[in-house]
Design a protein around this motif. Structure first.
Motif, mmCIF file in Angstrom:
data_model
loop_
_atom_site.group_PDB
_atom_site.id
_atom_site.type_symbol
_atom_site.label_atom_id
_atom_site.label_comp_id
_atom_site.label_asym_id
_atom_site.label_seq_id
_atom_site.Cartn_x
_atom_site.Cartn_y
_atom_site.Cartn_z
ATOM 1 N N UNK A 144 7.205 40.244 33.077
ATOM 2 C CA UNK A 144 5.937 39.501 32.030
ATOM 3 C C UNK A 144 6.893 37.920 32.802
ATOM 4 N N UNK A 145 5.429 37.051 33.346
ATOM 5 C CA UNK A 145 6.507 36.064 33.696
ATOM 6 C C UNK A 145 5.924 35.005 32.849
ATOM 7 N N UNK A 146 6.888 33.992 32.575
ATOM 8 C CA UNK A 146 7.112 32.490 31.922
ATOM 9 C C UNK A 146 7.473 31.757 32.144
ATOM 10 N N UNK B 213 5.361 19.119 24.638
ATOM 11 C CA UNK B 213 4.252 19.394 24.951
ATOM 12 C C UNK B 213 2.843 20.140 25.344
ATOM 13 N N UNK B 214 2.513 19.629 27.078
ATOM 14 C CA UNK B 214 2.096 19.950 27.957
ATOM 15 C C UNK B 214 2.673 21.598 28.331
ATOM 16 N N UNK B 215 3.704 22.258 28.538
ATOM 17 C CA UNK B 215 4.410 23.546 29.008
ATOM 18 C C UNK B 215 3.953 24.372 27.301
ATOM 19 N N UNK B 216 4.470 23.658 26.506
ATOM 20 C CA UNK B 216 3.753 24.434 25.160
ATOM 21 C C UNK B 216 2.503 25.197 25.834
ATOM 22 N N UNK B 217 1.352 24.117 24.894
ATOM 23 C CA UNK B 217 0.247 24.489 25.840
ATOM 24 C C UNK B 217 -0.206 25.462 27.115
ATOM 25 N N UNK B 218 0.290 25.117 27.926
ATOM 26 C CA UNK B 218 0.633 26.534 29.419
ATOM 27 C C UNK B 218 0.797 27.363 28.790
ATOM 28 N N UNK B 219 1.594 27.644 28.318
ATOM 29 C CA UNK B 219 2.281 29.112 27.466
ATOM 30 C C UNK B 219 0.613 29.971 26.578
ATOM 31 N N UNK C 16 0.507 33.526 30.132
ATOM 32 C CA UNK C 16 2.463 33.414 30.065
ATOM 33 C C UNK C 16 3.134 33.997 29.006
ATOM 34 N N UNK C 17 4.051 34.479 29.415
ATOM 35 C CA UNK C 17 4.559 35.069 28.144
ATOM 36 C C UNK C 17 5.193 34.511 26.732
ATOM 37 N N UNK D 58 -1.480 31.214 38.251
ATOM 38 C CA UNK D 58 -2.461 31.717 38.389
ATOM 39 C C UNK D 58 -2.575 32.902 38.668
ATOM 40 N N UNK D 59 -1.728 33.409 39.967
ATOM 41 C CA UNK D 59 -1.456 34.359 41.255
ATOM 42 C C UNK D 59 -0.434 35.508 40.414
ATOM 43 N N UNK D 60 -0.538 34.890 39.254
ATOM 44 C CA UNK D 60 0.716 36.492 39.295
ATOM 45 C C UNK D 60 -0.188 36.775 37.508
#
Length: 320
Positions: A3-5, A19-25, A30-31, A317-319
């Motif tokens: 998995x990728x995190x 928040x932007x990174x929590x939203x991204x996950x 993302x794991x 997106x690539x992974x």
């Protein structure tokens, strides 16, 4: 399957910066969302804030420095976060540098392995809900946490060298590496994890999480610049330089530019155009990493938050 995190690539000064990174996950595949030790906004509080806003995602702490918290407090914090978010928590711990130990405890651990053994054993025991009786050289704990259902809390151990990897094999749910190239995982860390697990009679070795510094190619920018911006402080640590030496990457701590170039050349810092970068990250999976955490700290420091976020989205997106 690996998995990728995502690692938050800076130390937040305000919880809303999480928040932007929590939203991204939450909005991608993302794991998990990771943060390292912070002396500003504590990761547990930042992640709890994100959950309160509505971004409830699996989280990882990689790693919390043992001298800062008694094992009881550490176990309580980790379980509290899992109850707050309703999501799994991977709470990673490590002894920190000897100077940090001395500054907080009065003297460094004479045996970091013994200290880590006592610490992890106590935290794991408390998280099971059973009474713990630790009478160690460094930690004392006769207590229990009240039993409570909730999301799973895993206990991780920061691993740089074979001794700590063997200990992780004995005790941890997950071993967490930082700045270690794929070849070092394959040849040193994974065998040591298996050795420790076999010595403890465990059916399987712990999972392996590799925090990997990465950067997409940027015109007219040397990838060593990103490596230095993101990992320069680690290169000052004797324990990191020793790990890199074991991995065949010689750094001195006295020539930062040369050391950064050595990181890139030795595969400890992954960079290039997107297809090449994806291939290099696949080497970590092939080496035995169950989870790869994308660390764009160098890009954030050198190019700013917008570029770092754009790169992170492209790589995910690539992974995924």
């Amino acid at each position: 399957m690996t998995t990728y995190s995502v690692l938050i690539p800076f130390v937040p000064r305000r919880p809303e910066q999480v928040l932007p990174y929590a939203a991204l996950v939450q909005w991608t595949h993302a794991h998990r969302l990771w943060q390292g030790q912070s002396l500003l906004v504590d990761p547990y509080q930042g992640f709890a804030h994100a959950a309160g806003v509505g971004f409830r995602v699996p989280t990882g702490i990689g790693v919390s420095l043992m001298p800062l918290h008694h094992p009881y407090t550490a176990a309580l914090q980790a379980r509290s976060l899992s109850l707050t978010t309703g999501q799994p928590v991977l709470a990673g711990f490590g002894p920190g540098a000897p100077t940090f130990q001395r500054d907080l405890l009065g003297a460094p651990y004479a045996s970091p392995l013994t200290a880590a053994r006592e610490y992890l054993g106590t935290v794991r025991g408390l998280l099971t809900g059973r009474p713990v009786a630790t009478e160690g050289s460094y930690y004392h704990c006769h207590a229990a946490l009240p039993p409570s259902p909730g999301a799973r809390v895993e206990v991780g151990l920061g691993v740089l060298r074979p001794g700590m990897a063997r200990l992780a094999g004995e005790l941890a749910d997950t071993a967490i590496t930082w700045l270690a190239p794929a070849t070092y995982l394959r040849d040193t860390v994974v065998p040591a994890l298996r050795e420790g697990a076999e010595r403890a009679g465990r059916k399987a070795a712990p999972t392996l999480t590799a925090v990997v510094p990465v950067a997409l190619a940027v015109p007219d920018r040397d990838p060593a610049e990103f490596a230095l911006a993101g990992s320069g402080a680690h290169l000052q640590g004797a324990h990191y330089r020793d790990m890199l030496r074991r991995a065949g990457i010689n750094t001195t701590g006295s020539d930062p530019a040369a050391d950064a170039k050595a990181l890139v050349a030795g595969g400890a810092f992954v960079s290039g155009e997107l297809p090449s970068l994806v291939e290099q990250l696949a080497e970590f999976a092939a080496a035995g990493a169950d989870e790869v955490v994308l660390n764009l700290t160098g890009v954030f420091a050198a190019c700013g938050p917008q570029v770092a976020m754009e790169q992170l989205k492209k790589i995910l997106a690539a992974l995924l």
